[in-house]
Design a protein around this motif. Structure first.
Motif, mmCIF file in Angstrom:
data_model
loop_
_atom_site.group_PDB
_atom_site.id
_atom_site.type_symbol
_atom_site.label_atom_id
_atom_site.label_comp_id
_atom_site.label_asym_id
_atom_site.label_seq_id
_atom_site.Cartn_x
_atom_site.Cartn_y
_atom_site.Cartn_z
ATOM 1 N N ARG A 1 -12.415 3.498 3.823
ATOM 2 C CA ARG A 1 -12.848 2.218 4.366
ATOM 3 C C ARG A 1 -11.777 1.154 4.149
ATOM 4 N NH1 ARG A 1 -17.870 0.356 5.952
ATOM 5 N NH2 ARG A 1 -18.962 2.193 5.201
ATOM 6 N N LEU A 2 -11.211 1.156 2.979
ATOM 7 C CA LEU A 2 -10.179 0.173 2.670
ATOM 8 C C LEU A 2 -8.978 0.324 3.604
ATOM 9 C CD1 LEU A 2 -9.031 -1.997 0.809
ATOM 10 C CD2 LEU A 2 -8.201 -0.172 -0.663
ATOM 11 N N MET A 3 -8.570 1.570 3.841
ATOM 12 C CA MET A 3 -7.399 1.793 4.695
ATOM 13 C C MET A 3 -7.683 1.481 6.151
ATOM 14 S SD MET A 3 -5.427 5.082 3.143
ATOM 15 C CE MET A 3 -6.863 6.116 2.930
ATOM 16 N N SER A 4 -8.965 1.356 6.507
ATOM 17 C CA SER A 4 -9.272 0.997 7.886
ATOM 18 C C SER A 4 -9.674 -0.474 8.003
ATOM 19 C CB SER A 4 -10.374 1.900 8.441
ATOM 20 O OG SER A 4 -11.554 1.772 7.693
ATOM 21 N N GLU A 5 -9.391 -1.248 6.964
ATOM 22 C CA GLU A 5 -9.624 -2.686 7.039
ATOM 23 C C GLU A 5 -8.322 -3.431 6.776
ATOM 24 O OE1 GLU A 5 -12.886 -4.581 6.580
ATOM 25 O OE2 GLU A 5 -14.271 -2.900 6.534
ATOM 26 N N PRO A 6 -7.413 -3.423 7.750
ATOM 27 C CA PRO A 6 -6.100 -4.011 7.492
ATOM 28 C C PRO A 6 -6.163 -5.483 7.105
ATOM 29 C CG PRO A 6 -6.373 -3.472 9.820
ATOM 30 C CD PRO A 6 -7.507 -2.858 9.096
ATOM 31 N N ASN A 7 -7.121 -6.217 7.632
ATOM 32 C CA ASN A 7 -7.181 -7.636 7.277
ATOM 33 C C ASN A 7 -7.334 -7.812 5.771
ATOM 34 O OD1 ASN A 7 -7.060 -8.162 9.989
ATOM 35 N ND2 ASN A 7 -9.274 -8.386 10.217
ATOM 36 N N LEU A 8 -8.335 -7.130 5.219
ATOM 37 C CA LEU A 8 -8.552 -7.204 3.783
ATOM 38 C C LEU A 8 -7.382 -6.595 3.028
ATOM 39 C CD1 LEU A 8 -10.631 -7.623 1.414
ATOM 40 C CD2 LEU A 8 -11.319 -5.269 1.802
ATOM 41 N N PHE A 9 -6.954 -5.449 3.491
ATOM 42 C CA PHE A 9 -5.932 -4.696 2.783
ATOM 43 C C PHE A 9 -4.625 -5.474 2.687
ATOM 44 C CE2 PHE A 9 -3.034 -1.284 1.892
ATOM 45 C CZ PHE A 9 -3.776 -0.377 1.180
ATOM 46 N N ILE A 10 -4.202 -6.027 3.796
ATOM 47 C CA ILE A 10 -2.903 -6.684 3.826
ATOM 48 C C ILE A 10 -2.888 -7.906 2.933
ATOM 49 C CG2 ILE A 10 -1.373 -8.019 5.306
ATOM 50 C CD1 ILE A 10 -1.997 -6.016 7.500
ATOM 51 N N GLU A 11 -3.964 -8.681 3.019
ATOM 52 C CA GLU A 11 -3.993 -9.915 2.244
ATOM 53 C C GLU A 11 -3.856 -9.659 0.747
ATOM 54 O OE1 GLU A 11 -7.443 -12.262 2.937
ATOM 55 O OE2 GLU A 11 -6.969 -12.562 5.063
ATOM 56 N N ARG A 12 -4.532 -8.627 0.264
ATOM 57 C CA ARG A 12 -4.673 -8.524 -1.187
ATOM 58 C C ARG A 12 -3.936 -7.355 -1.819
ATOM 59 N NH1 ARG A 12 -10.933 -9.518 -2.388
ATOM 60 N NH2 ARG A 12 -11.535 -10.513 -0.435
ATOM 61 N N PHE A 13 -3.641 -6.293 -1.033
ATOM 62 C CA PHE A 13 -3.119 -5.097 -1.689
ATOM 63 C C PHE A 13 -1.829 -4.560 -1.098
ATOM 64 C CE2 PHE A 13 -7.711 -5.239 -2.003
ATOM 65 C CZ PHE A 13 -7.840 -5.287 -3.383
ATOM 66 N N PHE A 14 -1.486 -5.048 0.074
ATOM 67 C CA PHE A 14 -0.348 -4.430 0.742
ATOM 68 C C PHE A 14 0.938 -4.611 -0.058
ATOM 69 C CE2 PHE A 14 3.168 -4.413 3.766
ATOM 70 C CZ PHE A 14 3.022 -3.129 4.251
ATOM 71 N N LYS A 15 1.274 -5.853 -0.371
ATOM 72 C CA LYS A 15 2.536 -6.107 -1.055
ATOM 73 C C LYS A 15 2.547 -5.546 -2.466
ATOM 74 C CE LYS A 15 4.215 -10.150 1.445
ATOM 75 N NZ LYS A 15 4.413 -11.616 1.435
ATOM 76 N N THR A 16 1.421 -5.675 -3.167
ATOM 77 C CA THR A 16 1.405 -5.269 -4.563
ATOM 78 C C THR A 16 1.261 -3.764 -4.741
ATOM 79 O OG1 THR A 16 -0.956 -5.747 -4.530
ATOM 80 C CG2 THR A 16 0.503 -7.443 -5.420
ATOM 81 N N HIS A 17 0.446 -3.118 -3.915
ATOM 82 C CA HIS A 17 0.138 -1.715 -4.168
ATOM 83 C C HIS A 17 0.770 -0.751 -3.175
ATOM 84 C CE1 HIS A 17 -3.266 -3.565 -6.473
ATOM 85 N NE2 HIS A 17 -2.921 -2.617 -7.308
ATOM 86 N N LEU A 18 0.756 -1.092 -1.893
ATOM 87 C CA LEU A 18 1.153 -0.092 -0.908
ATOM 88 C C LEU A 18 2.641 -0.127 -0.587
ATOM 89 C CD1 LEU A 18 -0.111 2.088 1.020
ATOM 90 C CD2 LEU A 18 0.214 0.370 2.803
ATOM 91 N N ALA A 19 3.195 -1.319 -0.370
ATOM 92 C CA ALA A 19 4.557 -1.423 0.148
ATOM 93 C C ALA A 19 5.585 -0.696 -0.725
ATOM 94 C CB ALA A 19 4.928 -2.889 0.341
ATOM 95 N N PRO A 20 5.581 -0.865 -2.064
ATOM 96 C CA PRO A 20 6.608 -0.182 -2.869
ATOM 97 C C PRO A 20 6.498 1.342 -2.775
ATOM 98 C CG PRO A 20 5.429 -1.840 -4.169
ATOM 99 C CD PRO A 20 4.686 -1.684 -2.894
ATOM 100 N N VAL A 21 5.278 1.855 -2.857
ATOM 101 C CA VAL A 21 5.080 3.299 -2.768
ATOM 102 C C VAL A 21 5.518 3.813 -1.403
ATOM 103 C CG1 VAL A 21 3.352 5.122 -2.794
ATOM 104 C CG2 VAL A 21 3.250 3.291 -4.477
ATOM 105 N N SER A 22 5.124 3.098 -0.358
ATOM 106 C CA SER A 22 5.480 3.517 0.996
ATOM 107 C C SER A 22 6.992 3.592 1.159
ATOM 108 C CB SER A 22 4.875 2.529 1.992
ATOM 109 O OG SER A 22 5.366 2.754 3.281
ATOM 110 N N GLN A 23 7.694 2.596 0.627
ATOM 111 C CA GLN A 23 9.150 2.569 0.759
ATOM 112 C C GLN A 23 9.801 3.744 0.036
ATOM 113 O OE1 GLN A 23 10.636 -1.316 0.258
ATOM 114 N NE2 GLN A 23 12.642 -0.821 1.140
ATOM 115 N N ARG A 24 9.295 4.033 -1.164
ATOM 116 C CA ARG A 24 9.831 5.153 -1.925
ATOM 117 C C ARG A 24 9.670 6.468 -1.163
ATOM 118 N NH1 ARG A 24 9.942 7.729 -7.095
ATOM 119 N NH2 ARG A 24 11.164 9.592 -6.578
#
Lengths: 210, 210
Positions: free
Chosen positions: A107-130
């Motif tokens: 559910r979280l991964m299908s809610e980009p509005n919520l996800f981007i605001e609060r978790f994208f930069k802190t949790h997803l972006a570094p892992v994704s880049q690696r």
DNA sequence: GTCTATAGGTTGATAGAC
DNA sequence: GTCTATCAACCTATAGAC
């Protein structure tokens, strides 16, 4: 020294289950306190607001997932194969408890509005880049943009499966048995690895003059 | 004789936009009537309830999508190639208006509880079965269960992209440009076709006795 | 830390005038 | 068909006793 499942943990557990089942907006604090068998005011005592509770629930899931992803990636050595990279990315999510945790993750991964605001930069972006760096090492001829696109596709498979895993045996007419998480991971890794190795289509050249 | 955009259509348009943007639960009837610039009571006059409005909004999107899917499949002749089958399945969704319609379609596909109760049997199951038959003809050696699994993966890519397309240029750091829907369809078709043609892994044999 | 009680606001739905 | 006015139910959040 006391046992762990005190009020605060019971609220987190109940919220995790109900947020995954019904969604963040559709789940009221009363639903959560009833499920957790605690008093309504306890939510606002231990967490400050419903929004902060949502943050706490999600952080409790995402942080260990990303930790295990990087551990698996490191454990695969300096030059992991494409399949090892994909398994490190997918495994920690697809091994989540299908009943409570996986639906919330999907559910979280299908809610980009919520996800981007609060978790994208802190949790997803570094892992994704690696992970994109590792794939670039494994497939050096694949353009960076194509790697980003295909990681987007792999994330889609993962999110969709996390969301549908509970009902998939029914909707597939019994064809898809997902009782064994490792078998599901192998299937998605095989499909995704083949997709990653698909030839890159050259952009169509327009017939107009330059 | 009057123009089409009367009250009923304005409500459907506004609901479509806001349901996709914020979700079904988070969107109130007052949000919708404000967006549509109609009176609050008009919703309960033209539709009976919020639930019926949700049904009407979704049916207005799904029906033409599935109609075009089957038209494209029929237009590809009696023995369509795998790529043609996938393009017929994906195209009508990925060609939806990215701003309003696609986010709602993606949201719907990531809400199995809602989807299964109201739309699975009537809208999705027949189309899904037809496409699985065509893929079986194109890839006769692929087991039925594996076809079902891999269609599940393709649906996941489609749903996830419909949901993230609006923000993808940002979250990808500019790497993914999805301004051209046809290019996106080609990318997903290429990735998915390669995945469909991946070798099927034999189930691991347990070492214990039978 | 846990409870009761309640404030203050929003929701879906409807009754009834026009 | 469209409007105003309103209801009963629900929500989050908090104040204050224990």
């Amino acid at each position: 020294m006391t046992e762990k499942p005190d009020t605060k943990w019971r609220i987190l557990d109940a919220a995790e289950k109900l947020f995954g089942l019904k969604g963040f907006e559709a789940t009221s604090l009363r639903d959560i306190t009833a499920e957790a068998q605690v008093n309504l005011a306890a939510v606002n005592y231990h967490f400050q607001s419903k929004d902060s509770l949502i943050d706490a629930v999600i952080a409790r899931i995402i942080q260990p997932v990303n930790k295990r992803r990087l551990e698996k990636l490191d454990a695969a050595g300096p030059n992991p194969a494409l399949e090892e990279i994909l398994a490190a990315f997918l495994g920690p999510v697809l091994e989540l408890d299908l009943a409570n945790v996986a639906p919330l993750m999907g559910r979280l991964m299908s809610e980009p509005n919520l996800f981007i605001e609060r978790f994208f930069k802190t949790h997803l972006a570094p892992v994704s880049q690696r992970f994109q760096e590792e794939i670039h090492k494994a497939l050096p001829d694949l353009p960076r943009a194509e790697i980003a696109w295909r990681m987007h596709f792999v994330a889609g498979i993962m999110a969709h499966h996390a969301r549908w895993s509970q009902v998939l045996p029914v909707t597939s007419g019994g064809l898809c048995d997902n009782s064994d998480p490792q078998a599901v991971i192998e299937r998605i890794v095989a499909f995704s690895a083949a997709g990653f190795r698909a030839p890159v289509r050259e952009p169509a050249v327009m017939t107009g003059k330059g």
